[in-house]
Design an enzyme around this catalytic site. Structure first.
Site, mmCIF file in Angstrom:
data_model
loop_
_atom_site.group_PDB
_atom_site.id
_atom_site.type_symbol
_atom_site.label_atom_id
_atom_site.label_comp_id
_atom_site.label_asym_id
_atom_site.label_seq_id
_atom_site.Cartn_x
_atom_site.Cartn_y
_atom_site.Cartn_z
ATOM 1 N N ARG A 1 0.845 -1.171 0.106
ATOM 2 C CA ARG A 1 -0.165 -0.115 0.057
ATOM 3 C C ARG A 1 0.843 1.371 0.256
ATOM 4 O O ARG A 1 0.545 2.133 -0.451
ATOM 5 C CB ARG A 1 -0.870 -0.057 1.214
ATOM 6 N N GLY B 1 -7.772 -9.433 0.561
ATOM 7 C CA GLY B 1 -6.514 -9.871 1.059
ATOM 8 C C GLY B 1 -5.971 -11.037 0.593
ATOM 9 O O GLY B 1 -4.755 -11.285 0.201
#
Length: 398
Positions: A41, A351
């Site tokens: 991220r 995820g």
């Protein structure tokens, strides 16, 4: 979804000398020592920050990290490890600012990281007072945090209401484009893979996709519930028998459209849920009462792979088996490689899906990898995300 794009503002020369406030998604996993264990991220957020710096802006960046208590900052809530990693990636100093809501002193061309935004009182409930204070800090607000786009919070929604200019960063804009291409204007056949432990958590997604897709592949505990709905025995496998009617309804919706939910014809079973459990391949009709289904079988995986390779668009959310255990990873590995080899436009999110993509090294073969978990799922459900809705509204008022 028509929004103002930050990249366009930069190209038009409207960012030079401006104070830019970027809401990024820097919520990365850390170990007990506070070290970042996976920085995807942060790396994904760098292009927007660099774009602002290259355009001559003074840059403020903020994000949430973990689940802090508003008004009660603790050391473990700090973005300090993120600031350190961001500085390495940008190749320049990144100062970390605390107590920033009332004002931030910035030198022209500087980039600073504003401490964990969810510590600020009123952030989660989108306090107008907080939003107005944050909007006053900047000339341009940039939302580049798709992972939080499903939340109407101070830094995702409120600031966008009151900032002079509110726009989408490159990461958010790319998510909008990819999702539009996959769901609003898909190349056919459109295949969706929805896997996970429970139908209940993804029931609305399954129902929404049932009206759109040509093939709905289910995996994990969800597949077990669908197997039950198809009249098959699943032993002591994870399933939700109380949702059989819903599963049957999805199958019928698909059938009425000439589409299908492929039910596994073979499965991989074990007597216990463990990495060293003995794996046995069985026909789907031969599952014993004490069996646990932990993966789709090789015949089913091969069939699905053939269909995926012929798809025009693929949406992937969730591994189809317990891929973390070597004996039960074949189904997910075959699916992953089929997606990588397919000429279809592919978009993946969630995820566990990202972990599978990384495990099988197919990052470059998947056309778009979504950084948003909950936001990606809500888009699949057909919901309008608040953070995108407010950017669309602001774009119409220009």
């Amino acid at each position: 979804m028509n929004v103002i794009r930050f990249s366009d503002l930069c190209q038009q020369g409207k960012v030079q000398g401006q104070r830019v406030f970027i809401r990024a998604d820097l919520n990365v996993p850390q170990n007990d020592a506070g070290d970042i264990t996976e920085d995807t991220r942060i790396r994904a957020s760098v292009p927007c920050i660099q774009m602002a710096l290259d355009a001559g802006a003074t840059v403020m960046v903020t994000s949430h990290l973990g689940r802090p208590t508003e008004g009660d900052f603790k050391p473990e809530d700090s973005l300090a490890p993120v600031a350190k990693r961001l500085a390495q990636l940008l190749g320049r100093d990144v100062a970390l600012k605390s107590n920033w809501v009332e004002g931030v002193d910035l030198a022209p061309g500087q980039v600073v990281l504003l401490e964990n935004c969810r510590v600020n009182k009123g952030e989660k409930k989108n306090s107008p007072e907080l939003a107005k204070k944050m909007a006053a800090l900047c000339d341009i607000f940039v939302n580049d945090a798709f992972g939080t786009a499903h939340r109407a919070e101070g830094t995702t929604y409120g600031i966008a209401e009151y900032a002079k200019v509110a726009c989408a960063g490159p990461l958010l804009a790319a998510e909008i484009d990819a999702i539009t291409k996959a769901l609003a204007q898909p190349a056919r056949p459109l295949s969706a893979i929805v896997a996970g432990s429970k139908v209940s958590t993804k029931l609305t997604i399954l129902k929404s996709l049932a009206d759109k897709v040509d093939q709905l592949i289910v995996g994990g505990g969800i597949a077990n519930t669908f197997m039950l709905a198809a009249g098959l025995k699943i032993g002591k496998s994870l399933a939700e028998p109380d949702l059989l009617a819903e599963a049957k309804a999805v199958i019928e919706i698909m059938k009425a459209r000439g589409a299908e939910v492929p039910i596994p014809t073979d499965v991989v079973t074990a007597k216990t849920f463990s990495a060293d459990a003995v794996a046995t391949v069985k026909k789907a009709t031969e599952v014993a009462d004490d069996d646990l289904i932990l993966d789709i079988g090789p015949e089913t995986a091969a069939k699905l792979a053939t269909q995926l390779k012929a798809a025009g668009t693929i949406v992937w959310n969730g591994p189809v088996g317990v891929f973390e255990f070597a004996a039960f990873e074949n189904g997910t590995r075959v699916i992953a490689r089929a997606i990588a080899e397919s000429k279809a436009f592919s978009i993946a999110g969630g995820g566990d899906t990202l972990a599978a993509i990384a495990k099988y090294g197919i990052e470059k073969q998947v056309d778009y990898i979504s950084t948003g978990g909950g936001a990606f799922l809500e888009i699949l459900e057909g919901k309008t995300l608040p953070a995108i809705a407010i950017l669309t509204q602001r774009a119409q008022s220009v």
